[in-house]
Enzyme design. Structure first.
Site: not given
Length: 569
Positions: A353, A355, A358, A371, A391
């Site tokens: 994840d 991005k 985070n 995260d 995402t």
């Protein structure tokens, strides 16, 4: 964990989750625009690969119980102002509420302090826990005095960093960057011999002069933590499971981020495994670019994670404000992220994840990955998983196709993130999610005219659709060897000896100006949870949640073995 606890695609079985042929749903990201292809220039060398393997040898280690590290910053001498730097005007005031509070002088009495905002200040960091201390109004620019004592919670081994800065006449620029001048810094490896005081003058690196520092390690009574051990200061994020608050630990006055989650909500949304995975990863990993877990505890109705409070703001916040970054700044962030992901992969963890939301920036501008709720554990090099999560704009082709994926999926998202940093948008972004998925699978990779050629080649390698041909499929060293990173000294980078190209404007450890006022204006409180009637079986799933472990002392500094108590230059 982005402090916003942002919503992402829930992990489900891919076959029933994608629905590429169903009606398109609209998806708005916020600010950005661009697209993708393959080909990689892999500068692999047997010598570098061998060296990388040697660098990963198991370090020497010693076990130490949780305790307290007492650090006293006394004074510096013979500092020099960088040429061309215009210091802040004498007597310029600063909000006293932002300054570090007076601490004990060792005898239990509070020390009265008269701060001089125009003199050098020092940022002290231990295990990502940072404080900012202004000089006393009794010294000079060249020979500042702080005479300040701070106590840090020791839950695992970490080096102590001290960096000295001088505010400029314009401390905060329009792009939110601190204009403060770096005067030099040191990094120390504390001695964990109980009640042994070290007192030494240490030469600064990156500047001239010396800094006098005292350190003393003391064991701590390992009593179970509860919410009463913390003073609630601000709300900095909220989500469906709970919220994140800025808190002060009452016994040491250190500032932390306290993430609270309601057990009933976690259970009802089938998120128990994700939540336990996040805690497991945070407890295992010790990396300079990953937000560390300090403690975890629970009540009958809630779970609590206590993490370092990193308050330079989300990378998303800075990227959204500036539109895009220059190539060097993007390279610096990607290099630190590469080290963080490499560390996770060595623990057989896929991040899944990556991005901007985070990724946090600390006081000095280094990144901190957070995260870990979507991590996949126990993934050896060739292991595959088929679950659908992440995402939308960062999803890799193999994930969308349901072919199963390995750790290599993280290198795709690293490429997407680099592209977004340089251009302002992910490569295949579209407001319609299904159209974006089609672009990820089919559209060629296109670049704006002004992109650096080495960056293009790196992106082409990372964004290769076939995972077995993707740059990084043979390990992180393949990516490190790419010409794009030729000017990166990886050993210095890992030791945080390279000054970041951007320093956020942060006034103190409790400064929340880089957070959304929607949250910070809310009154912080630990809400009462109504009886959720969780069965004993369900409660048992959280049995090992509480965490306050002994520390394994890693006496290695990247490659070289460093004796505890020594100075790292």
């Amino acid at each position: 964990m982005s402090w916003k606890l942002t919503k992402k695609l829930k992990e489900t079985h891919l076959a029933s989750a994608i629905g590429l042929n169903s009606g398109g749903s609209s998806f708005t990201r916020g600010l950005k625009n661009s697209t993708l292809s393959s080909t990689s220039s892999r500068k692999s060398s047997d010598e570098k690969s061998r060296k990388s393997s040697e660098d990963k040898r198991s370090p020497q280690s010693t076990v130490v119980q949780p305790g307290l590290l007492q650090v006293t910053i006394i004074e510096a001498r013979n500092l020099k102002l960088p040429s061309g730097h215009v210091p802040a005007n004498y007597g310029v005031s600063i909000d006293n509420s932002l300054l570090a509070p007076p601490l004990s002088n060792g005898s239990g009495h509070a020390r009265s302090r008269s701060h001089a905002w125009w003199l050098p200040y020092i940022v002290v960091e231990f295990d990502k826990n940072e404080i900012l201390v202004d000089a006393l109004n009794t010294a000079s620019l060249e020979n500042p005095c702080w005479d300040y004592q701070a106590t840090f919670d020791v839950s695992r081994y970490s080096k102590l960093s001290l960096n000295i800065y001088l505010r400029s006449s314009s401390s905060r620029s329009r792009n939110g960057m601190g204009n403060d001048a770096f005067l030099g810094g040191i990094k120390l490896s504390p001695s964990f011999i109980v009640n042994k005081l070290t007192d030494e003058w240490v030469p600064l690196h990156g500047g001239s002069g010396e800094l006098r520092v005292q350190m003393l390690y003391k064991p701590n009574q390992s009593t179970p933590l509860t919410i009463d051990a913390f003073e609630l200061l601000k709300v900095v994020g909220k989500g469906s499971f709970g919220k994140v608050m800025q808190v002060r630990k009452r016994d040491t006055s250190r500032i932390y981020a306290l993430k609270t989650m309601k057990k009933a909500h976690i259970v009802s949304r089938s998120e128990v495994d994700h939540t336990l995975a996040e805690r497991t990863v945070l407890a295992q990993v010790n990396n300079p670019f990953i937000v560390p877990l300090k403690f975890s505890f629970q009540s009958p109705g809630k779970l609590y994670l206590v993490l370092a409070f990193v308050n330079g703001g989300e990378l998303f916040h800075h990227l959204q404000r500036e539109g895009c970054f220059d190539t060097y700044r993007a390279k610096f962030y990607i290099a630190e992220l590469l080290v963080a992901l490499e560390c996770l992969h060595e623990f057989n963890v896929i991040y899944r994840d990556l991005k901007p939301e985070n990724i946090l920036l600390d006081y000095t501008g280094h990144i901190a990955l957070c995260d870990f709720g979507l991590c996949k554990l126990n993934m050896a090099k060739t292991d595959r998983t088929n679950t659908f999560c992440g995402t939308p704009e960062y999803l890799a082709p193999e994930l969308l196709l349901g072919h199963g994926y390995t750790k290599v999926v993280d290198w795709w998202t690293l490429g997407v993130l680099l592209y977004e940093m340089i251009t302002g948008l992910p490569p295949f972004y579209d407001e319609n999610i299904n159209e974006m998925y089609r672009k990820i699978l089919q559209d060629p990779l296109r670049f704006p005219d002004n992109i650096d050629e080495k960056a293009k080649d790196l992106l082409s390698g990372l964004l290769t659709r076939a995972p077995e041909k993707r740059l990084g499929s043979g390990g992180a060293q393949e990516i490190k060897n790419h010409p794009f990173f030729d000017d990166i000294d990886w050993k210095k980078l890992c030791a945080k000896k390279i000054q970041p190209p951007f320093k956020p404007s942060v006034e103190s450890a409790i400064d929340t100006s880089n957070f959304d006022s929607e949250f910070t204006s809310e009154i912080p409180m630990d809400s009462v949870v109504a009886d959720s009637h969780l069965s004993e079986t369900v409660q048992q799933r959280f049995a090992n949640w509480s965490y306050q472990r002994p520390t394994t002392i890693d006496t290695s500094d990247d490659i070289n073995t460093i004796a505890p108590g020594s100075v790292i230059r």
